[in-house]
Structures are given as C-alpha cells and as structure tokens.
Design a protein around this motif. Sequence first.
Motif, PDB file in Angstrom:
ATOM      1  N   CYS A 243      -5.845  -0.838   6.935  1.00  0.00           N
ATOM      2  CA  CYS A 243      -6.635   0.184   7.634  1.00  0.00           C
ATOM      3  C   CYS A 243      -7.683   0.724   6.651  1.00  0.00           C
ATOM      4  O   CYS A 243      -7.636   0.418   5.452  1.00  0.00           O
ATOM      5  CB  CYS A 243      -5.718   1.260   8.200  1.00  0.00           C
ATOM      6  SG  CYS A 243      -5.319   2.585   7.063  1.00  0.00           S
TER       7      CYS A 243
ATOM      8  N   CYS B 258       0.826  -1.212   0.000  1.00  0.00           N
ATOM      9  CA  CYS B 258       0.000   0.000   0.000  1.00  0.00           C
ATOM     10  C   CYS B 258       0.860   1.261   0.000  1.00  0.00           C
ATOM     11  O   CYS B 258       1.985   1.258   0.484  1.00  0.00           O
ATOM     12  CB  CYS B 258      -0.896  -0.031   1.237  1.00  0.00           C
ATOM     13  SG  CYS B 258      -2.015   1.369   1.395  1.00  0.00           S
TER      14      CYS B 258
ATOM     15  N   ILE C 165      -0.962   4.438   0.548  1.00  0.00           N
ATOM     16  CA  ILE C 165      -1.818   5.544   0.970  1.00  0.00           C
ATOM     17  C   ILE C 165      -1.167   6.258   2.159  1.00  0.00           C
ATOM     18  O   ILE C 165      -1.429   7.423   2.419  1.00  0.00           O
ATOM     19  CB  ILE C 165      -3.254   5.054   1.267  1.00  0.00           C
ATOM     20  CG1 ILE C 165      -3.857   4.441  -0.007  1.00  0.00           C
ATOM     21  CG2 ILE C 165      -4.148   6.189   1.757  1.00  0.00           C
ATOM     22  CD1 ILE C 165      -3.992   5.366  -1.200  1.00  0.00           C
ATOM     23  N   CYS C 166      -0.313   5.549   2.888  1.00  0.00           N
ATOM     24  CA  CYS C 166       0.599   6.246   3.789  1.00  0.00           C
ATOM     25  C   CYS C 166       1.928   5.517   3.768  1.00  0.00           C
ATOM     26  O   CYS C 166       2.103   4.571   3.003  1.00  0.00           O
ATOM     27  CB  CYS C 166       0.028   6.373   5.191  1.00  0.00           C
ATOM     28  SG  CYS C 166       0.268   4.932   6.253  1.00  0.00           S
TER      29      CYS C 166
ATOM     30  N   ASN D   7      -1.200   0.995  10.796  1.00  0.00           N
ATOM     31  CA  ASN D   7      -1.864  -0.298  10.909  1.00  0.00           C
ATOM     32  C   ASN D   7      -1.360  -1.200  12.044  1.00  0.00           C
ATOM     33  O   ASN D   7      -2.130  -1.578  12.941  1.00  0.00           O
ATOM     34  CB  ASN D   7      -1.730  -0.988   9.537  1.00  0.00           C
ATOM     35  CG  ASN D   7      -2.629  -2.184   9.371  1.00  0.00           C
ATOM     36  OD1 ASN D   7      -3.210  -2.671  10.325  1.00  0.00           O
ATOM     37  ND2 ASN D   7      -2.731  -2.670   8.152  1.00  0.00           N
TER      38      ASN D   7
ATOM     39  N   ARG E  39      -8.021   3.465   5.205  1.00  0.00           N
ATOM     40  CA  ARG E  39      -7.438   4.197   4.071  1.00  0.00           C
ATOM     41  C   ARG E  39      -6.888   3.226   3.045  1.00  0.00           C
ATOM     42  O   ARG E  39      -7.035   3.417   1.840  1.00  0.00           O
ATOM     43  CB  ARG E  39      -6.306   5.110   4.572  1.00  0.00           C
ATOM     44  CG  ARG E  39      -6.770   6.155   5.537  1.00  0.00           C
ATOM     45  CD  ARG E  39      -5.578   6.868   6.140  1.00  0.00           C
ATOM     46  NE  ARG E  39      -4.767   5.967   6.955  1.00  0.00           N
ATOM     47  CZ  ARG E  39      -3.484   6.118   7.225  1.00  0.00           C
ATOM     48  NH1 ARG E  39      -2.830   7.135   6.714  1.00  0.00           N
ATOM     49  NH2 ARG E  39      -2.848   5.259   7.998  1.00  0.00           N
TER      50      ARG E  39
ATOM     51  N   MET F 166      -3.551   6.208  12.264  1.00  0.00           N
ATOM     52  CA  MET F 166      -4.020   4.865  11.913  1.00  0.00           C
ATOM     53  C   MET F 166      -2.895   3.983  11.367  1.00  0.00           C
ATOM     54  O   MET F 166      -3.131   3.190  10.468  1.00  0.00           O
ATOM     55  CB  MET F 166      -5.138   5.066  10.879  1.00  0.00           C
ATOM     56  CG  MET F 166      -6.156   3.984  10.649  1.00  0.00           C
ATOM     57  SD  MET F 166      -6.546   2.921  11.992  1.00  0.00           S
ATOM     58  CE  MET F 166      -8.050   3.639  12.605  1.00  0.00           C
TER      59      MET F 166
ATOM     60  N   LYS G 294       3.426   1.225   4.521  1.00  0.00           N
ATOM     61  CA  LYS G 294       3.747   0.253   3.453  1.00  0.00           C
ATOM     62  C   LYS G 294       3.257  -1.157   3.762  1.00  0.00           C
ATOM     63  O   LYS G 294       4.007  -2.143   3.674  1.00  0.00           O
ATOM     64  CB  LYS G 294       5.253   0.227   3.165  1.00  0.00           C
ATOM     65  CG  LYS G 294       5.881   1.593   2.878  1.00  0.00           C
ATOM     66  CD  LYS G 294       7.323   1.433   2.456  1.00  0.00           C
ATOM     67  CE  LYS G 294       8.094   2.729   2.471  1.00  0.00           C
ATOM     68  NZ  LYS G 294       8.514   3.144   3.810  1.00  0.00           N
ATOM     69  N   CYS G 295       1.993  -1.272   4.106  1.00  0.00           N
ATOM     70  CA  CYS G 295       1.422  -2.582   4.422  1.00  0.00           C
ATOM     71  C   CYS G 295       1.354  -3.482   3.197  1.00  0.00           C
ATOM     72  O   CYS G 295       0.938  -3.047   2.115  1.00  0.00           O
ATOM     73  CB  CYS G 295       0.002  -2.401   4.948  1.00  0.00           C
ATOM     74  SG  CYS G 295      -0.038  -1.544   6.515  1.00  0.00           S
TER      75      CYS G 295
HETATM   76  S1  SF4 Z   1      -1.486   1.962   7.524  1.00  0.00           S
HETATM   77 FE1  SF4 Z   1      -3.250   1.970   6.120  1.00  0.00          FE
HETATM   78  S2  SF4 Z   1      -2.827   3.529   4.566  1.00  0.00           S
HETATM   79 FE2  SF4 Z   1      -0.906   3.080   5.661  1.00  0.00          FE
HETATM   80  S3  SF4 Z   1       0.111   1.559   4.374  1.00  0.00           S
HETATM   81 FE3  SF4 Z   1      -1.080   0.451   5.922  1.00  0.00          FE
HETATM   82  S4  SF4 Z   1      -3.097   0.060   5.006  1.00  0.00           S
HETATM   83 FE4  SF4 Z   1      -2.041   1.602   3.745  1.00  0.00          FE
END
Ligand code: SF4
Length: 731
Positions: free
Chosen positions: A84, A49, A51-52, A218, A86, A216, A55-56
Amino acid sequence: MTALSRRRFLKLSAGVLAGMGAVGSGARSLAKNVRETTVAGTRQVATFCDICFWKCGAIATVKDGQLWKIEGNPLDPLSRGRLCPRGSGGIGAHFDSDRLRSPLIRVSERGEDKWQAVTWDEALEYIAVRMKKIAAEHGPESVALFSHGIGGNFFKHTMKAFGSPNSAAPSFAQCRGPRDTGFELTFGDGIGSPERTDIENTRCLVLLGSHLGENMHNTQVQEFATAISRGATLIVADPRVSVAAGKAQHYLPIKPGTDLALLLAWMQTLVAEKLYDREYVEQHGHGFEEFCTAIAACSPEWAAAETGLSAESIRETAREMARHRPATLVHPGRRTNWYGDDAQRSRAIALLNALLGSWGRKGGFYTPAIMPVPDYPYPDYPEPKKSKVDNPKKKYPFAKDTITTGIREATITGQPYPIKGWIVYATNLLNALPNQAETIRAIQNLDLMVVVDVVPSEICGWADVVLPEATYLERFDDLHVGPFKHPFVGLRQPVVEAPHDQQPNWWIAKRLAEKLGLEAFYPWKDVEDYLRLRVQEAGLIYEELKSKGVITGEDEPLYFETGSPPEFDTPSGKIEFYSDQLAEAGFDPVPRYTPPSAGPAGSFRLLFGRAPTHTFSRTQTNPLLMQMMDENALWLNASAAAQLKLHSGDRVRLRNQDGLLSSSSIAVKATNRIRPDCVYLVHGFGHTAKGLRQAVGRGASAAQLVSRYTVDPLMGGTAVNVNFVTLEKES
Ligand code: SF4
Ligand SMILES: Nc1nc2c(c(=O)[nH]1)N[C@H]1C(S)=C(S)[C@@H](COP(=O)(O)OP(=O)(O)OC[C@H]3O[C@@H](n4cnc5c(=O)[nH]c(N)nc54)[C@H](O)[C@@H]3O)O[C@H]1N2
Ligand SMILES: Nc1nc2c(c(=O)[nH]1)N[C@H]1C(S)=C(S)[C@@H](COP(=O)(O)OP(=O)(O)OC[C@H]3O[C@@H](n4cnc5c(=O)[nH]c(N)nc54)[C@H](O)[C@@H]3O)O[C@H]1N2
Ligand SMILES: [Mo]
C-alpha cells in the motif's frame, strides 16, 4: 487454544509435513522471483512491512549501499507483490531526521523534556534496579507492559519470566475487542487479524463504517477492487461519503450511533419476508424462536425513525443481501469501539451473517489455517502469585484479552493492587487510549516509566528512560505466523544497519532479562539461533526462508462445502441466536437497541478515521508520507459551514464538551459529503511533542478531544465516538 483450533492445528501439522516435498521443490522455481544477489551495485532483501500490523511481505532494494526502495514480495499471500502507499513510503522511517539516537534518562520532572544521553548498559541497569525494587516491595505483578505489534513479543517473554501477567495492547479495548467478543459469543470464534473475510469472492459486500480504501489494509483493499470489478453489489452505511461509499450502489447516510437499529431492522425483514437461509439456520442455529420474538417489533419503519434512513431503503437493501446469500458479506469492521454497545452491535452483525448463511461459506467468512511452527522450548515461566490487574472480579465477564485501560485504572486507584512500573513498547498511549488526563494521572503514580520508541513521541515525554529502537528495516523480529487463507511463515530481517545507537527489541528484551537475573529464559545467543530453531522444528529450511522471506504451506478447505467442518465453540455447540450465557450474566441475550445520547446544542459529534497514506499517529515524521499528506482537514457539512460563516480553508480550533481546546488548528473542508450532525478528521495529526519537528502542530488531534468514553459492559472496550465539539475560527 480452543478445542477446535487445537484439532485444526494437529490436522494441519500432518498435512503440511506430508506436503513438505512439494513445498521444497515448488520453492525453487518460485525463488526465481526473488533476486537475492548483487546486481550492478544493488542488493535485495526479503522482509515484511511494519508501517501497520498487516505485515505484508516485501522486498527491499539497497543500491550502492543506500536503502533505495521497498516493494511487495510476489511470494507473499498478504501483499501478493504489492504494497500500500504507506508500505512503499516505509523507507522514510529509516531516513527520518527526528529519530531517537541514543538511550536517554530524564533529569527533571516527569513530563519536562530534559534528558541525558546514556549508554545502553546504564539505561538497562537503571531499569533493572527499579524493576527489582518494585518486585521486592509489591511483587513482580506490579510492573506492566503495554505493547503493540510483533516487536512486543520478546518483551512479553521477559515480563512473563519476571513474573508479571500484566501485558496489554490497544488492539483489544481500543480497537477490535468488541468485534471479536460479539463474534465469539455468536459463533464461538472471533474474526482475528487479518480478518477472515472472503471479500474477493463476495457478491454483496455490506460496510458499516469500515472505510476500505482509506482504511488501507492491503489484502482487503486488493480484494475489494476485485469484488467491485466483478460486479459485486456494495452497500455502505456511513454518516460520511467515504471512498467506499462513493463506489456503492446503496449508500445509507446513517445517523451516527444507530447502526444497531439498522441491523435489527435488516434481520427483522429477512425473517418476516422469509428471505433468510432456513436450512443453515435449522441445521446450525440455537434459540432461533426466542431471537425472532425479540426482534419482531424492529420493523424498517421503526428503524427509519432512529437512523434517519427511509424504511424503503432499509427493506430494499435487506432484499439485496438475501438475493446474493450466502455470498453476502456483512463486514465485521475492525475499530469497533464506537458507542459502548459495541460487542452487542458486533453480535448483531454476526447474527445478520448467520441469517444469510455466510459464516463458513464462499464469499462470506472462510476458515483460516495456520502454519504449524512450534514455539521456542523455553523453561516454564514462574506462576504469578496474583491474577491480572485489569479486570477485577471479572467485572467485564466476556473480556478475553487484557484491558489496557484496566491497567491504567489500577495504576490510578491502586486497586486490586498497585501498579508501579510501566514498560511501553511501540504504543503512543497518549494518542491510543482515551482521556489523556487519566493516562498522565496514572503515569504520575509510577516509580518507573520506560518507553521504547523510534522517535520522541508524546509518550516518550513522560518517561524516566527512553530506549531508541532500530526500525523494522534494520532488525530481525519474531516470526510471522498468523491464521490466514493460505498458511505461511514470514521473516523480518535487517536490510540496512541502524544509523545511530539504536537496538532491536529482541536485543533490548534479552539484555534486560539478563540484568534481572533471568538469563535462563534466553538460552539462545543470537536471535537467528532462536529463529532457526523454530523454523527447523517446523520442518522448514531457515536459509530458504531468509532468501524468500516467506514460505507457504498446503492450503486447507476454506468453506463448509469444501470440507472445513462446521464447528461452533459456543456453550450450545451451535450458532447462538439466543445467548444463554449472556442472559445468565445479566445482559441482553438478543441485542437490543438504545439510542445514542445527544451532544450539547450547536455541537457536532466528533468522528474520525484513517487516511491511505498514514498509520495512526506513527507516520507523521516519515518524510515520504508527509510529502503525500502533511496535515488533516476537518470535514464539515456545507450548510452547517455556511451557517457558521466558515469556508473551505478557514482554520479552526475544536473545543469539546468538557471545554478542552485543540492545541493546534485545522483547515475546514466544507462538503456535502457528510451529515450536518457530525464532523470528521483523520486520526493521528496535531502532534504536540517538540522533538517531532516534522509533525508538531500540523493539523488537529482527535485524541486530545476524546476526554469522554463509554465502557462496553461485556468486555471493557472504550467507546470514543461519544464526544462533541464546537468550532472556533482562528483570526
Ligand atoms: S497494509 Fe500497507 S502499511 Fe500495512 S503492512 Fe501492508 S504495505 Fe505495510
Ligand atoms: N491507511 C490506514 N489504514 C488502516 C489503519 C491506519 O492507521 N491507516 N489502521 C488499521 C486499523 S488498526 C484499524 S482498527 C482500521 C480502522 O478502520 P475501520 O475499522 O474502517 O475504522 P472505523 O473507525 O470503524 O471507521 C471509520 C469510518 O466509520 C464512519 N463512522 C463513524 N461513525 C459511524 C457510525 O456511527 N456508523 C457508521 N455506520 N459509520 C460510522 C466514519 O465516517 C469513517 O468512514 O484501519 C486499519 N487500516
Ligand atoms: N482518538 C483515537 N484513538 C485511537 C484510535 C483512533 O482512531 N482515534 N484508533 C485506535 C486503534 S484502532 C488502534 S489499533 C490504536 C493504535 O495505537 P498505537 O499503536 O499506540 O498507535 P500510535 O499512536 O501510532 O503509536 C505508535 C507508537 O509506536 C512508535 N513506533 C513506530 N514504529 C516503531 C518501532 O519500530 N519500534 C518502536 N519501539 N516504536 C515504534 C511510534 O513512534 C508511536 O509512538 O489506537 C487506538 N486509539
Ligand atoms: Mo486498530
């Protein structure tokens, strides 16, 4: 790399290589969790990911050729199979109707939105010609890069090949720099990202600000839920009843800016009542006597007058922390650029943890490990003739990283040398840096301003050239190799194609280097050649990484007790209760409290934070995330609202101490859940860029109002919780 981490790295290499067989065979059974083949018109791709910056690891599903959903990758130690909100809404980035579609060159004054669509070749040629001109006139050091996130890696490489040492990210001076400086000065090592906090095993979690649950990240939030369900004690100091504060046994509604007084009183209580970990402190501490003398007068009664808390609650919470040590974790926070004494406040947090013996202990701070993946064997970079521009004469002696606002300053003053070109990758500098007027003033001094973005954000409006990037769902990126509890390597790979003429960062950075005559620095043809080589050199199989998205290594001892050797990379080789290097540089060797300055009469301190469904100012055009929250609200104490004859839902504009008025209005949320001396809103709303059609004018922007900032004298961080506002009701 510090001596400590280099040694760990070598040790790890041996461990991981020896364990390779196990990784390989375990992988086959685990791989069943990841479906990679087409099932009734669906296709799944493992990626991570964006979105932040957590890096999930994620698995995206494409159904009948259309991007359908994205979920957590169960093999990934960060997401543990869950994203999360997002992250789940991340696919909205692909469908965003506000996206940039082709490269643009400005055809009017800088700041006026008049553009011409051009080809990639024209855009890159335009940039390369101007970069070469700047290099000829001023030297290559006069082109600077601002970037945020992993996507900036290839641009950093191009900049180093070009001969510029000036690359900076807002994650240092505008975010976690003060924290890492405070911890490095104390333990010889920073906190890093992901934070090395052992939240899942903690028995007492102390949060100062750090609003987990709204913030948030994760893994932290998952571990936070685990700790609470296991009955851990939660102590929260926050001027506002955050989501976390709502779950706390001990909520301390602290007066903003006085956390250092609270920390000193907690430490004084632990010492005076002999509740600290004496064995740990004797074994690992340096300068403990001097430290005790320095804090002796900081009683809970003294701190009560500063913080607005009762002496009893301060004493009681100190005892509660001692009861659970060493499994008591005083969270170091992340965005710590608050009041200007931030590195020292962070040092006090480090020292409190040291008294509790939680550094290197279960339920406190673990020792992270990193997967030994070598860098690509590039040729040596040219040696820049000038040193970095951001911190002349080491004005900020403990800045370990480049200061964004230092580059901005040099761009305005021309000192220590002029900066004439900015390349801005994935950072909306108008919202990320304090004082928008200063950023614009700096931009007006430039001969070249390039922005690489996915949407026409505010910073694009000031560019000469705008380059549209493919989103994270449409591109490869550099490998994700970070320090964490479990060593791993993660791969980002395209799930779907970019819908228009967007390109990925690696392609742009490589083409630009070629235009600059630096093709020798890009010996690989395609990014997969680069990725494959690095993965193979690590002794791993690239195809396996592609199918699973993540490969984990052998775990290392996490705590001192289980074999992680206590080593402190400080001048004394110990935990520095008293810091000789701070004293030598003319700073307080033990943190000392100064009260925050008050605002104009009748004004409220402007505080801000995060919402679970948005990231900074980068998600307000994501249609899925906007469905969940489409504007921010202004938290205002209910009695203060009554005095101002304001009700929940009334719309107001905010005017700050310098007369700046927010360009859009925000709805009041009158509540008892915030102190009467401050207001609070979620950062990232109130966009002004016309091209952000889904976001423009929705809610109010905090960034517009942080015209004032205080610079941390140790490391150059820009503290922004020092602005005040009054409210003007909209008719
Ligand atoms: S914390 Fe949420 S937005 Fe950030 S990388 Fe993980 S899943 Fe994506
Ligand atoms: N959903 C979501 N999560 C995110 C992000 C995101 O954009 N969206 N961003 C990530 C990033 S990069 C960061 S840096 C973190 C930021 O998250 P944090 O590090 O948690 O952010 P802060 O700004 O430190 O914390 C804001 C909280 O501090 C409180 N506060 C304000 N002033 C004071 C004070 O003087 N004393 C005390 N004790 N509390 C105070 C506010 O009321 C608010 O609850 O979040 C990360 N997580
Ligand atoms: N007033 C105020 N200022 C702050 C903060 C605050 O809370 N309040 N928080 C601070 C903190 S903790 C941090 S970490 C920083 C964050 O600072 P930034 O990372 O600069 O955050 P954003 O403002 O969201 O800007 C991100 C930009 O990247 C673009 N973008 C998104 N995805 C991509 C992509 O895939 N490729 C490219 N090329 N561009 C992309 C977005 O459109 C947006 O323009 O801000 C800091 N500044
Ligand atoms: Mo941040």
